[in-house]
Design an enzyme around this catalytic site. Structure first.
Site, short mmCIF file in Angstrom:
data_model
loop_
_atom_site.label_atom_id
_atom_site.label_comp_id
_atom_site.label_asym_id
_atom_site.label_seq_id
_atom_site.Cartn_x
_atom_site.Cartn_y
_atom_site.Cartn_z
N HIS A 91 54.13 37.51 42.65
CA HIS A 91 54.24 36.06 42.83
C HIS A 91 55.71 35.73 43.09
O HIS A 91 56.61 36.43 42.63
CB HIS A 91 53.75 35.38 41.54
N ASP A 118 54.41 40.56 34.11
CA ASP A 118 53.90 39.22 34.35
C ASP A 118 52.42 39.22 34.00
O ASP A 118 51.59 39.77 34.73
CB ASP A 118 54.13 38.86 35.83
N GLN A 147 47.91 36.40 34.93
CA GLN A 147 46.50 36.56 35.31
C GLN A 147 45.73 37.50 34.38
O GLN A 147 44.51 37.50 34.39
CB GLN A 147 46.40 37.09 36.75
N LYS A 167 46.45 29.07 32.09
CA LYS A 167 45.54 30.03 32.70
C LYS A 167 44.65 30.70 31.65
O LYS A 167 43.85 31.59 31.97
CB LYS A 167 46.34 31.08 33.48
N CYS A 171 51.48 31.77 46.84
CA CYS A 171 52.85 32.08 46.37
C CYS A 171 53.12 33.58 46.40
O CYS A 171 53.83 34.12 45.54
CB CYS A 171 53.10 31.51 44.98
#
Length: 411
Positions: free
Chosen positions: A128, A205, A208, A231, A369
């Protein structure tokens, strides 16, 4: 055909999400934009309302009853996050505005303190923008170099190429756990062990992955892990950073102000202990407290059951969309979270998104993104349908019907 997962009462779950029960463009809402943000159960919405109605107060510094109640509820969320990701100590959990804020915090503190001229930072092609741009800015400032892990055509990292990038110059590897654009789940344990072998630190990261996968930061031995509440069925504008205690203590503060200090004088300032050293100013108290309800909600439903249902939806969607002439898939990794990224030959993804929206179906279109990833595939963008526990096979049937109609119309 059984339209529901056998292990969960999906209709009962759907009843807990007020936003799902509406019409869009005269059609029942089908919400397939969960990778952008998940919807919120009533317990989370009620927690926000209850905070402002009952205990609204600033935290930590107040001596009165409301301040004490707000502080207790606020810090309870930190403890829940510790357990949610299996951090060793509650002090290793820092509240942030979200994943992007957490990455920028690490770049501004660890990056500026420990990365210098000639050093190297490794990211992947599927990152991202929030896990690319802060490192580009840091490299420009420090004279460091950004290296990029390439992909194969299925959207999987080329691990031999990754290992070849690593050297004693590598100071940080910053990589996504699960791709927001493709759904690919990366081999994080292997990535971390290889990085540690050359003395590099690793940032994962987890924006997700947190809602789909079990996270154990101790088992992974990850140095930094960041995610966003919105999220994971929680509010927007709130997230967290996990960091190993030793690293957090060595890092300079991110911002100056209230709460991050012990003493202030014009002759000098001493900083607070972690986690407060990185939490300057009045935090997002209401949303932090409400996020605790989201964590509890996930625990009650069960991550394993959520994951099984989402995987069932993913397989079903792939099967239904595969039967449509002209559909092209992007990212067919062996290990994925519940994301289907696709296009229709000769049709712009924005047009597909608008035509699906006319049928009440919410998907995400564009580059997500991840412009370097789109450049790798040689496309402007994709249509992304991302699934959550409250989605059904009946909704996927509506998606497939819509895509098939668009494909015939535009052929």
């Amino acid at each position: 055909m059984n339209m529901m997962s056998t292990s969960l009462d999906i209709e009962r779950i759907r009843e807990q999400f007020p936003i799902l029960h509406q019409e869009v463009n005269g059609k029942p809402l089908v919400y397939f934009d969960n990778a952008a943000t998940t919807q919120k159960p009533t317990v989370v919405i009620s927690a926000l309302e209850n905070y402002y109605k009952g205990i609204n107060s600033n935290i930590h510094r107040g001596a009165h009853a409301l301040a004490d109640q707000a502080t207790t509820a606020f810090e309870a969320t930190r403890l829940s996050i510790k357990d949610f990701i299996n951090a060793k100590e509650v002090e290793e959990v820092i509240f942030t505005k979200g994943t992007t804020d957490g990455i920028n915090l690490i770049a501004a503190t660890f990056g500026r303190a420990f990365i210098g001229e000639g050093d190297e930072i490794v990211v992947s092609t599927m990152e991202h923008h929030s896990n690319i741009v802060p490192w580009q800015m840091l490299c420009e400032e420090k004279g460091a170099q950004l290296k990029v892990i390439p992909l194969n055509a299925k959207g999987e990292l080329l691990m031999e190429e990754y290992e070849a990038l690593l050297s004693e110059k590598t100071k940080l590897v910053a990589v996504v756990h699960a791709s927001n654009a493709l759904g690919t789940v990366n081999p994080i344990s292997e990535i971390i062990s290889n990085a540690h072998a050359v003395g590099a630190k690793v940032l994962v990261d987890g924006a997700q992955s947190c809602s789909h996968l079990d996270i154990d930061v101790q088992a992974l031995d990850v140095d930094f892990f960041v995610s966003s509440a919105h999220k994971i069925y929680g509010p927007t504008g709130m997230g967290f950073l996990y960091g190993k205690r030793q690293l957090l203590e060595e890092m300079p503060p991110y911002q100056g102000g209230g709460e991050m200090i012990k003493t202030v004088s014009f002759e000098g300032t001493t900083y607070n202990e972690i986690p407060y050293k990185f939490e300057a100013g009045t935090p997002n108290i209401a949303d932090v407290i409400a996020f605790n309800e989201a964590i509890h909600w996930i625990s009650q439903v069960g991550k394993e059951a959520i994951r099984a249902h989402e995987n069932e939806l993913l397989a079903y969607a792939h099967e239904k969309l595969s039967a449509i002439d002209g559909v092209i898939f992007y990212g067919e990794a062996e290990d994925k979270v519940a994301v289907v990224s696709f296009g229709i030959q000769g049709v712009h993804p924005f047009d597909i998104g608008m035509m699906l929206d006319a049928r009440g179906i919410a998907v995400r279109t564009g580059h997500h993104c991840t412009q370097p990833l789109m450049q790798f595939f040689g496309i402007e963008g994709t249509v992304r349908a991302s699934f959550s526990v409250y989605n059904t096979k009946e909704e996927i049937d509506k998606l497939a019907e819509g895509v098939a109609k668009i494909a015939r119309m535009m052929a």
